[in-house]
Design a protein around this motif. Structure first.
Motif, PDB file in Angstrom:
ATOM      1  N   GLY A 172      -1.978   1.134 -18.307  1.00  0.00           N
ATOM      2  CA  GLY A 172      -1.309   1.352 -17.025  1.00  0.00           C
ATOM      3  C   GLY A 172      -0.313   0.271 -16.652  1.00  0.00           C
ATOM      4  N   LYS A 173       0.112  -0.540 -17.643  1.00  0.00           N
ATOM      5  CA  LYS A 173       1.044  -1.628 -17.379  1.00  0.00           C
ATOM      6  C   LYS A 173       2.232  -1.569 -18.343  1.00  0.00           C
ATOM      7  CE  LYS A 173      -1.507  -3.557 -14.193  1.00  0.00           C
ATOM      8  NZ  LYS A 173      -1.087  -3.625 -12.774  1.00  0.00           N
ATOM      9  N   ALA A 174       3.305  -2.269 -17.981  1.00  0.00           N
ATOM     10  CA  ALA A 174       4.495  -2.401 -18.823  1.00  0.00           C
ATOM     11  C   ALA A 174       4.673  -3.870 -19.189  1.00  0.00           C
ATOM     12  CB  ALA A 174       5.732  -1.877 -18.107  1.00  0.00           C
ATOM     13  N   HIS A 175       5.226  -4.110 -20.365  1.00  0.00           N
ATOM     14  CA  HIS A 175       5.354  -5.480 -20.887  1.00  0.00           C
ATOM     15  C   HIS A 175       6.737  -5.627 -21.509  1.00  0.00           C
ATOM     16  CE1 HIS A 175       4.088  -9.292 -22.586  1.00  0.00           C
ATOM     17  NE2 HIS A 175       4.388  -8.880 -23.814  1.00  0.00           N
ATOM     18  N   GLY A 176       7.522  -6.577 -21.025  1.00  0.00           N
ATOM     19  CA  GLY A 176       8.869  -6.798 -21.541  1.00  0.00           C
ATOM     20  C   GLY A 176       8.869  -7.718 -22.746  1.00  0.00           C
ATOM     21  N   VAL A 177       9.592  -7.320 -23.805  1.00  0.00           N
ATOM     22  CA  VAL A 177       9.727  -8.130 -25.021  1.00  0.00           C
ATOM     23  C   VAL A 177      11.196  -8.119 -25.430  1.00  0.00           C
ATOM     24  CG1 VAL A 177       7.363  -7.744 -25.809  1.00  0.00           C
ATOM     25  CG2 VAL A 177       9.162  -6.144 -26.477  1.00  0.00           C
TER      26      VAL A 177
ATOM     27  N   LEU B 109       7.515  -2.285 -23.502  1.00  0.00           N
ATOM     28  CA  LEU B 109       6.363  -1.597 -24.087  1.00  0.00           C
ATOM     29  C   LEU B 109       5.499  -1.094 -22.935  1.00  0.00           C
ATOM     30  CD1 LEU B 109       5.464  -4.223 -26.851  1.00  0.00           C
ATOM     31  CD2 LEU B 109       6.881  -2.175 -27.085  1.00  0.00           C
ATOM     32  N   VAL B 110       5.189   0.178 -22.977  1.00  0.00           N
ATOM     33  CA  VAL B 110       4.453   0.813 -21.885  1.00  0.00           C
ATOM     34  C   VAL B 110       3.150   1.381 -22.437  1.00  0.00           C
ATOM     35  CG1 VAL B 110       4.504   2.599 -20.101  1.00  0.00           C
ATOM     36  CG2 VAL B 110       6.629   1.423 -20.747  1.00  0.00           C
ATOM     37  N   ARG B 111       2.036   0.984 -21.816  1.00  0.00           N
ATOM     38  CA  ARG B 111       0.764   1.605 -22.156  1.00  0.00           C
ATOM     39  C   ARG B 111       0.397   2.554 -21.014  1.00  0.00           C
ATOM     40  NH1 ARG B 111      -2.729   0.613 -26.084  1.00  0.00           N
ATOM     41  NH2 ARG B 111      -2.151  -1.579 -26.403  1.00  0.00           N
ATOM     42  N   THR B 112       0.325   3.829 -21.344  1.00  0.00           N
ATOM     43  CA  THR B 112       0.106   4.846 -20.329  1.00  0.00           C
ATOM     44  C   THR B 112      -1.348   4.885 -19.876  1.00  0.00           C
ATOM     45  OG1 THR B 112      -0.385   6.600 -21.927  1.00  0.00           O
ATOM     46  CG2 THR B 112       1.944   6.193 -21.420  1.00  0.00           C
ATOM     47  N   GLU B 113      -1.612   5.724 -18.901  1.00  0.00           N
ATOM     48  CA  GLU B 113      -2.976   5.847 -18.390  1.00  0.00           C
ATOM     49  C   GLU B 113      -3.942   6.356 -19.458  1.00  0.00           C
ATOM     50  OE1 GLU B 113      -3.974   4.692 -15.700  1.00  0.00           O
ATOM     51  OE2 GLU B 113      -2.123   4.325 -14.597  1.00  0.00           O
ATOM     52  N   SER B 114      -3.418   7.110 -20.449  1.00  0.00           N
ATOM     53  CA  SER B 114      -4.277   7.612 -21.531  1.00  0.00           C
ATOM     54  C   SER B 114      -4.477   6.585 -22.636  1.00  0.00           C
ATOM     55  CB  SER B 114      -3.677   8.889 -22.117  1.00  0.00           C
ATOM     56  OG  SER B 114      -2.444   8.603 -22.782  1.00  0.00           O
ATOM     57  N   GLY B 115      -3.758   5.465 -22.586  1.00  0.00           N
ATOM     58  CA  GLY B 115      -3.900   4.416 -23.587  1.00  0.00           C
ATOM     59  C   GLY B 115      -2.840   4.416 -24.659  1.00  0.00           C
ATOM     60  N   ASN B 116      -1.965   5.428 -24.684  1.00  0.00           N
ATOM     61  CA  ASN B 116      -0.887   5.461 -25.665  1.00  0.00           C
ATOM     62  C   ASN B 116       0.180   4.417 -25.317  1.00  0.00           C
ATOM     63  OD1 ASN B 116      -2.003   7.627 -27.149  1.00  0.00           O
ATOM     64  ND2 ASN B 116      -1.166   9.092 -25.671  1.00  0.00           N
ATOM     65  N   VAL B 117       0.912   3.986 -26.345  1.00  0.00           N
ATOM     66  CA  VAL B 117       1.977   3.007 -26.147  1.00  0.00           C
ATOM     67  C   VAL B 117       3.308   3.609 -26.582  1.00  0.00           C
ATOM     68  CG1 VAL B 117       2.849   0.719 -26.777  1.00  0.00           C
ATOM     69  CG2 VAL B 117       0.398   1.083 -26.534  1.00  0.00           C
ATOM     70  N   PHE B 118       4.358   3.395 -25.776  1.00  0.00           N
ATOM     71  CA  PHE B 118       5.705   3.770 -26.200  1.00  0.00           C
ATOM     72  C   PHE B 118       6.681   2.650 -25.857  1.00  0.00           C
ATOM     73  CE2 PHE B 118       5.357   5.844 -21.965  1.00  0.00           C
ATOM     74  CZ  PHE B 118       6.539   5.411 -21.334  1.00  0.00           C
ATOM     75  N   ALA B 119       7.862   2.693 -26.471  1.00  0.00           N
ATOM     76  CA  ALA B 119       8.850   1.621 -26.329  1.00  0.00           C
ATOM     77  C   ALA B 119      10.191   2.206 -25.908  1.00  0.00           C
ATOM     78  CB  ALA B 119       9.000   0.857 -27.645  1.00  0.00           C
ATOM     79  N   LEU B 120      10.801   1.600 -24.901  1.00  0.00           N
ATOM     80  CA  LEU B 120      12.107   2.022 -24.402  1.00  0.00           C
ATOM     81  C   LEU B 120      13.011   0.803 -24.248  1.00  0.00           C
ATOM     82  CD1 LEU B 120      11.066   4.353 -21.417  1.00  0.00           C
ATOM     83  CD2 LEU B 120      11.519   5.044 -23.779  1.00  0.00           C
TER      84      LEU B 120
ATOM     85  N   ASP C  40       3.295   5.492 -14.286  1.00  0.00           N
ATOM     86  CA  ASP C  40       2.865   6.664 -13.519  1.00  0.00           C
ATOM     87  C   ASP C  40       2.375   7.719 -14.507  1.00  0.00           C
ATOM     88  OD1 ASP C  40       2.468   8.691 -11.749  1.00  0.00           O
ATOM     89  OD2 ASP C  40       4.535   8.833 -11.029  1.00  0.00           O
ATOM     90  N   GLY C  41       1.074   7.719 -14.763  1.00  0.00           N
ATOM     91  CA  GLY C  41       0.519   8.657 -15.737  1.00  0.00           C
ATOM     92  C   GLY C  41       0.998   8.330 -17.136  1.00  0.00           C
ATOM     93  N   GLU C  42       1.823   9.226 -17.710  1.00  0.00           N
ATOM     94  CA  GLU C  42       2.359   9.029 -19.063  1.00  0.00           C
ATOM     95  C   GLU C  42       3.829   8.639 -19.033  1.00  0.00           C
ATOM     96  OE1 GLU C  42       0.108   9.311 -21.794  1.00  0.00           O
ATOM     97  OE2 GLU C  42      -1.113   9.220 -19.965  1.00  0.00           O
ATOM     98  N   ALA C  43       4.309   8.147 -17.902  1.00  0.00           N
ATOM     99  CA  ALA C  43       5.718   7.789 -17.739  1.00  0.00           C
ATOM    100  C   ALA C  43       5.814   6.450 -17.025  1.00  0.00           C
ATOM    101  CB  ALA C  43       6.448   8.880 -16.953  1.00  0.00           C
ATOM    102  N   ILE C  44       7.043   5.928 -16.924  1.00  0.00           N
ATOM    103  CA  ILE C  44       7.266   4.693 -16.187  1.00  0.00           C
ATOM    104  C   ILE C  44       8.334   4.936 -15.134  1.00  0.00           C
ATOM    105  CG2 ILE C  44       8.925   3.822 -17.913  1.00  0.00           C
ATOM    106  CD1 ILE C  44       7.868   0.973 -17.129  1.00  0.00           C
TER     107      ILE C  44
END
Length: 375
Positions: free
Chosen positions: A45-50, A59-70, A87-91
């Motif tokens: 449920g958090k975002a992390h800047g790299v 890097l975003v870890r969604t509420e379901s635990g998946n990670v995506f990168a934008l 917000d759920g599966e989005a940021i």
């Protein structure tokens, strides 16, 4: 009319007079998988800047635990998305609430409605393996055909693994050379005693180079950390029959130690990820796996000593490569006089596998004046 000129305009002269690219200005090739964070750094449920080579990535870890990168810039006002809200599966951007899904598509602008959505942001292929979050920063279409690197013995329960890493203020090539060249053992004399490395053989392929070493102790005592790696004391043994193999398989590096019986007792996987656009700072991600002895709890009990020992070695290596970078910056070019054949082969490999020279468009004629819209 425009002319195209290389950014890297200061080639280094070889003794034969043939110009070569200054290795310290060769950028790492983006068409590979690079770890940009440890899994524990990206909370649910958090975002992390790299960053990767100056590119901001969230890097975003969604509420379901998946990670995506934008791309870490909102398409609206270019503010960092890592300051936003998952917000759920989005940021959702912290500024005006623009919302992006894992593909980078803008799926909501609260004050416009979903029927008038603007363009989104760049999405990066992203995978999570063995506690590392990998991102593919290059051409997206190559990600599927480019395998993730093998991570040594980290998944083998017969080994205990330490995950480590630091930011180091130097070009990634200094890190490759430091690990590959075991002739620098004098630097570690306070930790290791007086050790002498002997190169047995070296091998090279299109995207890799490796070298084998043996060692002899000329003075001093065996450190506890070394005894922990081998599972036994070797006091009084001046010559060791163990073989250390160091390999750069671009862009990754490995170090393996095998005993005279062929047992793999230490397995290191490591990579150096450039952070800034000039690639003068890197973040190291390392996995150090040590084979458990028959009484495995002994290694667990002594693990803090091994961490202490390896940290002291890394601290000395970090200090020296940062001094090398400072010397390069002060002199404006790479004036190293390298005599060790495997390091010269490694340098060639890093040049050949690195990103091609960046090019910029330089205007050589003034642009015609713009026509006024006012008559």
């Amino acid at each position: 009319m425009h002319a195209v000129s290389p950014v890297e305009s200061s080639p280094v002269e070889t003794p034969a007079g043939a110009p070569v690219r200054d290795l310290r200005r060769v950028h790492i090739h983006p068409d590979n998988w690079y770890p940009l964070a440890w899994s524990h750094e990206v909370k649910r449920g958090k975002a992390h800047g790299v960053r990767f080579a100056g590119e901001p990535i969230v890097l975003v870890r969604t509420e379901s635990g998946n990670v995506f990168a934008l791309e870490d810039r909102c398409a609206h006002r270019q503010v960092p998305l890592h300051g936003g809200v998952v917000d759920g599966e989005a940021i959702r951007c912290c500024y005006h609430g623009w919302t992006y899904d894992c593909s980078g598509r803008c799926i909501d602008v609260p004050y416009l409605g979903r029927e008038r959505l603007p363009n989104g942001v760049r999405a990066y292929p992203c995978r999570e393996v063995e506690g590392l979050i990998f991102v593919f920063p290059g051409k997206r279409e190559l990600a599927e055909s480019t395998p993730l690197p093998p991570l040594g013995s980290v998944a083998n329960r017969a080994y205990k693994t330490r995950r480590f890493g630091r930011e180091v203020a130097c070009h990634y090539s200094f890190m490759h050379e430091n690990l590959m060249d075991m002739n620098h053992q004098f630097l570690h004399r306070r930790q290791m005693g007086q050790m002498r490395a002997r190169s047995l053989s070296r091998r090279r392929g299109d995207d890799w180079v490796e070298v084998d070493y043996t060692f002899s102790r000329e003075a001093g005592q065996q450190p506890i950390g070394e005894a922990l790696v081998f599972g036994q004391s070797r006091q009084g043994q001046k010559k060791h029959k163990d073989v250390m193999t160091i390999r750069t398989q671009y862009p990754y590096q490995t170090l393996q130690i095998r005993t005279s019986e062929g047992t793999l007792v230490m397995d290191l996987w490591i990579v150096y990820v450039p952070l800034d656009a000039e690639q003068r700072t890197n973040r190291t991600f390392g996995l150090l796996s040590v084979k458990r002895p028959k009484l495995g709890f002994l290694l667990d009990a002594a693990w803090p000593l091994l961490i202490w020992f390896t940290e002291r070695i890394f601290k000395e290596d970090r200090w020296i490569v940062e001094r090398e970078q400072e010397a390069h910056d002060a002199q404006g070019a790479d004036w190293n006089h390298e005599v060790f054949p495997v390091i010269n082969e490694l340098r060639d490999l890093l040049r050949n596998c690195g990103a091609p020279p960046a090019r910029r468009v330089v205007p050589i004629e003034p642009e015609p004046a713009a026509q006024s819209c006012v008559s």
